[in-house]
Scaffold this motif. Structure first.
Motif, PDB file in Angstrom:
ATOM      1  N   LYS A 111      -7.608   7.429  -2.668  1.00 46.94           N
ATOM      2  CA  LYS A 111      -7.611   8.875  -2.883  1.00 46.94           C
ATOM      3  C   LYS A 111      -9.022   9.396  -2.650  1.00 46.94           C
ATOM      4  O   LYS A 111      -9.987   8.865  -3.204  1.00 46.94           O
ATOM      5  CB  LYS A 111      -7.161   9.233  -4.294  1.00 46.94           C
ATOM      6  CG  LYS A 111      -7.184  10.734  -4.556  1.00 46.94           C
ATOM      7  CD  LYS A 111      -6.889  11.077  -5.996  1.00 46.94           C
ATOM      8  CE  LYS A 111      -6.970  12.595  -6.210  1.00 46.94           C
ATOM      9  NZ  LYS A 111      -6.759  12.976  -7.624  1.00 46.94           N
ATOM     10  N   GLU A 112      -9.118  10.426  -1.826  1.00 45.17           N
ATOM     11  CA  GLU A 112     -10.396  11.093  -1.606  1.00 45.17           C
ATOM     12  C   GLU A 112     -10.471  12.285  -2.545  1.00 45.17           C
ATOM     13  O   GLU A 112      -9.770  13.276  -2.344  1.00 45.17           O
ATOM     14  CB  GLU A 112     -10.512  11.560  -0.157  1.00 45.17           C
ATOM     15  CG  GLU A 112     -10.509  10.439   0.863  1.00 45.17           C
ATOM     16  CD  GLU A 112     -11.717   9.531   0.731  1.00 45.17           C
ATOM     17  OE1 GLU A 112     -12.739  10.002   0.189  1.00 45.17           O
ATOM     18  OE2 GLU A 112     -11.636   8.371   1.164  1.00 45.17           O
ATOM     19  N   GLN A 134     -11.410  15.887  -1.003  1.00 44.45           N
ATOM     20  CA  GLN A 134     -10.396  16.490  -0.146  1.00 44.45           C
ATOM     21  C   GLN A 134      -9.019  16.538  -0.805  1.00 44.45           C
ATOM     22  O   GLN A 134      -8.102  17.157  -0.276  1.00 44.45           O
ATOM     23  CB  GLN A 134     -10.271  15.706   1.166  1.00 44.45           C
ATOM     24  CG  GLN A 134     -11.478  15.819   2.077  1.00 44.45           C
ATOM     25  CD  GLN A 134     -12.577  14.836   1.713  1.00 44.45           C
ATOM     26  OE1 GLN A 134     -12.393  14.004   0.824  1.00 44.45           O
ATOM     27  NE2 GLN A 134     -13.710  14.939   2.368  1.00 44.45           N
ATOM     28  N   GLU A 135      -8.874  15.878  -1.976  1.00 43.51           N
ATOM     29  CA  GLU A 135      -7.568  15.752  -2.625  1.00 43.51           C
ATOM     30  C   GLU A 135      -6.547  15.218  -1.621  1.00 43.51           C
ATOM     31  O   GLU A 135      -5.456  15.770  -1.439  1.00 43.51           O
ATOM     32  CB  GLU A 135      -7.116  17.099  -3.190  1.00 43.51           C
ATOM     33  CG  GLU A 135      -7.835  17.509  -4.453  1.00 43.51           C
ATOM     34  CD  GLU A 135      -7.500  16.601  -5.643  1.00 43.51           C
ATOM     35  OE1 GLU A 135      -6.346  16.125  -5.730  1.00 43.51           O
ATOM     36  OE2 GLU A 135      -8.395  16.349  -6.474  1.00 43.51           O
ATOM     37  N   GLU A 136      -6.912  14.107  -0.985  1.00 44.68           N
ATOM     38  CA  GLU A 136      -6.087  13.522   0.063  1.00 44.68           C
ATOM     39  C   GLU A 136      -5.844  12.049  -0.239  1.00 44.68           C
ATOM     40  O   GLU A 136      -6.738  11.343  -0.709  1.00 44.68           O
ATOM     41  CB  GLU A 136      -6.784  13.674   1.416  1.00 44.68           C
ATOM     42  CG  GLU A 136      -5.983  13.181   2.588  1.00 44.68           C
ATOM     43  CD  GLU A 136      -6.737  13.394   3.887  1.00 44.68           C
ATOM     44  OE1 GLU A 136      -6.325  14.254   4.675  1.00 44.68           O
ATOM     45  OE2 GLU A 136      -7.751  12.689   4.101  1.00 44.68           O
ATOM     46  N   TYR A 137      -4.623  11.596   0.041  1.00 45.38           N
ATOM     47  CA  TYR A 137      -4.251  10.203  -0.177  1.00 45.38           C
ATOM     48  C   TYR A 137      -4.114   9.512   1.181  1.00 45.38           C
ATOM     49  O   TYR A 137      -3.556  10.084   2.120  1.00 45.38           O
ATOM     50  CB  TYR A 137      -2.933  10.103  -0.949  1.00 45.38           C
ATOM     51  CG  TYR A 137      -3.007  10.728  -2.321  1.00 45.38           C
ATOM     52  CD1 TYR A 137      -3.321   9.970  -3.444  1.00 45.38           C
ATOM     53  CD2 TYR A 137      -2.777  12.089  -2.487  1.00 45.38           C
ATOM     54  CE1 TYR A 137      -3.402  10.551  -4.696  1.00 45.38           C
ATOM     55  CE2 TYR A 137      -2.856  12.681  -3.736  1.00 45.38           C
ATOM     56  CZ  TYR A 137      -3.168  11.908  -4.833  1.00 45.38           C
ATOM     57  OH  TYR A 137      -3.258  12.487  -6.080  1.00 45.38           O
ATOM     58  N   THR A 138      -4.625   8.291   1.257  1.00 43.62           N
ATOM     59  CA  THR A 138      -4.612   7.547   2.512  1.00 43.62           C
ATOM     60  C   THR A 138      -3.944   6.196   2.304  1.00 43.62           C
ATOM     61  O   THR A 138      -4.231   5.499   1.325  1.00 43.62           O
ATOM     62  CB  THR A 138      -6.047   7.334   3.037  1.00 43.62           C
ATOM     63  OG1 THR A 138      -6.670   8.596   3.230  1.00 43.62           O
ATOM     64  CG2 THR A 138      -6.029   6.584   4.359  1.00 43.62           C
ATOM     65  N   ARG A 186      -2.291   9.812   6.314  1.00 49.48           N
ATOM     66  CA  ARG A 186      -2.896  10.672   5.295  1.00 49.48           C
ATOM     67  C   ARG A 186      -1.856  11.647   4.743  1.00 49.48           C
ATOM     68  O   ARG A 186      -1.011  12.154   5.486  1.00 49.48           O
ATOM     69  CB  ARG A 186      -4.090  11.426   5.875  1.00 49.48           C
ATOM     70  CG  ARG A 186      -5.136  10.501   6.492  1.00 49.48           C
ATOM     71  CD  ARG A 186      -6.348  11.247   7.011  1.00 49.48           C
ATOM     72  NE  ARG A 186      -7.250  10.379   7.735  1.00 49.48           N
ATOM     73  CZ  ARG A 186      -8.134   9.580   7.153  1.00 49.48           C
ATOM     74  NH1 ARG A 186      -8.250   9.572   5.830  1.00 49.48           N
ATOM     75  NH2 ARG A 186      -8.927   8.801   7.881  1.00 49.48           N
ATOM     76  N   PHE A 187      -1.968  11.910   3.433  1.00 49.75           N
ATOM     77  CA  PHE A 187      -1.002  12.757   2.754  1.00 49.75           C
ATOM     78  C   PHE A 187      -1.729  13.694   1.792  1.00 49.75           C
ATOM     79  O   PHE A 187      -2.670  13.287   1.101  1.00 49.75           O
ATOM     80  CB  PHE A 187       0.011  11.906   1.978  1.00 49.75           C
ATOM     81  CG  PHE A 187       0.698  10.862   2.823  1.00 49.75           C
ATOM     82  CD1 PHE A 187       1.869  11.156   3.493  1.00 49.75           C
ATOM     83  CD2 PHE A 187       0.142   9.590   2.958  1.00 49.75           C
ATOM     84  CE1 PHE A 187       2.491  10.201   4.283  1.00 49.75           C
ATOM     85  CE2 PHE A 187       0.752   8.631   3.742  1.00 49.75           C
ATOM     86  CZ  PHE A 187       1.933   8.930   4.409  1.00 49.75           C
ATOM     87  N   ALA A 188      -1.252  14.934   1.727  1.00 40.33           N
ATOM     88  CA  ALA A 188      -1.860  15.908   0.824  1.00 40.33           C
ATOM     89  C   ALA A 188      -1.355  15.733  -0.606  1.00 40.33           C
ATOM     90  O   ALA A 188      -2.037  16.115  -1.561  1.00 40.33           O
ATOM     91  CB  ALA A 188      -1.571  17.325   1.312  1.00 40.33           C
ATOM     92  N   ARG A 210       0.495  13.123  -3.642  1.00 41.63           N
ATOM     93  CA  ARG A 210       0.736  11.729  -4.036  1.00 41.63           C
ATOM     94  C   ARG A 210       2.205  11.365  -3.859  1.00 41.63           C
ATOM     95  O   ARG A 210       2.532  10.242  -3.457  1.00 41.63           O
ATOM     96  CB  ARG A 210       0.306  11.509  -5.488  1.00 41.63           C
ATOM     97  CG  ARG A 210       0.404  10.026  -5.910  1.00 41.63           C
ATOM     98  CD  ARG A 210      -0.001   9.803  -7.353  1.00 41.63           C
ATOM     99  NE  ARG A 210       0.903  10.495  -8.256  1.00 41.63           N
ATOM    100  CZ  ARG A 210       0.537  11.438  -9.110  1.00 41.63           C
ATOM    101  NH1 ARG A 210      -0.714  11.836  -9.149  1.00 41.63           N
ATOM    102  NH2 ARG A 210       1.422  12.024  -9.909  1.00 41.63           N
ATOM    103  N   ALA A 226       2.858  10.323  -0.360  1.00 43.62           N
ATOM    104  CA  ALA A 226       2.338   8.969  -0.111  1.00 43.62           C
ATOM    105  C   ALA A 226       3.264   7.922  -0.712  1.00 43.62           C
ATOM    106  O   ALA A 226       3.503   6.867  -0.109  1.00 43.62           O
ATOM    107  CB  ALA A 226       0.931   8.836  -0.684  1.00 43.62           C
TER     108      ALA A 226
END
Length: 229
Positions: A101-102, A105-109, A123-125, A127, A130
């Motif tokens: 999790k970044e 950016q509130e982004e999940y990879t 990448r997903f905005a 959770r 994801a």
């Protein structure tokens, strides 16, 4: 330095206390396996792996929300069944799934690592998005070529601490002069932070699954197992 380590230890203790207070039923991560319905020319079937609810399980969701990477290390083995004898290990393959999790950016990879090579990350905005992606079946392109009855086994080790972090921590504690004194934002510093959280109760989990048996008849084209992912 001491104040930073003390702060991390206190944070780790808080996580452990929160986990100890969890009561009642909860959704937990699970691992299962099936056989592909498509038959190969010799009757063999490829394995399909399902990892479900990783990011719904409170243990792993909490670790991820604290920006700790989740590392799922898979090991799959192909076994030849031998009645009256110990089953024979025919082949083995491994791969990893890394979830991060970044926070900015509130982004999940989600990244797959196959044969020590990282594939293009997804990448997903959200959770939940994801988690739905992680729930998708993983069809592994291996199957036995020899005669006999075979089955697959798979184990998945879930951690929030990589082997590289453990190695760096051990080198730091041993006084390795090639390592700089860790600051909070450095790789070594992050490794120590994860290690402290792990000691304080951050979970490590191993799941296992086994497929049904299937019959293989001789295929003249190949004599060895195909170990491609």
């Amino acid at each position: 330095m001491r104040r930073w380590l003390l702060a991390l230890a206190l944070l780790a203790a808080q996580i452990a206390a929160a986990q100890a207070q969890e009561t009642g039923s909860r959704t937990t991560v699970s691992l299962s396996m099936a056989l592909d319905s498509t038959l190969q020319s010799n009757g063999a079937r490829m394995p399909i792996v399902y990892l479900r609810n990783l990011l719904v399980d409170e243990r792993w969701k909490e670790a991820l929300e604290k920006s700790l990477p989740l590392i799922v290390s898979y090991t799959m083995q192909t076994w030849r069944s031998r009645e009256g004898w110990i089953d024979e290990l025919a082949s083995e393959t491994s791969w990893q799934t890394i979830v991060t999790k970044e926070p900015l950016q509130e982004e999940y990879t989600v990244t797959f690592v196959v044969a020590n090579r990282r594939l293009r990350p997804s990448r997903f905005a959200l959770r939940d998005a994801a988690d739905r992606y992680l729930n998708l079946p993983q069809r592994i392109a291996i199957y036995p070529r020899r005669d006999g009855r075979f089955y697959y086994t798979v184990s998945a080790r879930i951690t929030a601490l990589s082997d590289r972090d453990i190695d760096q921590l051990e080198r730091f504690l041993a006084g390795d002069p090639t390592l700089d004194v860790p600051e909070q934002g450095t790789t070594v510093g992050r490794g120590i932070r994860r290690f402290l959280l792990r000691l304080a109760g951050l979970p490590s989990q191993v799941l296992q699954a086994r497929s049904e048996q299937f019959q293989v008849q001789h295929d003249d084209d190949d004599d060895e197992d195909d170990d491609a992912f």
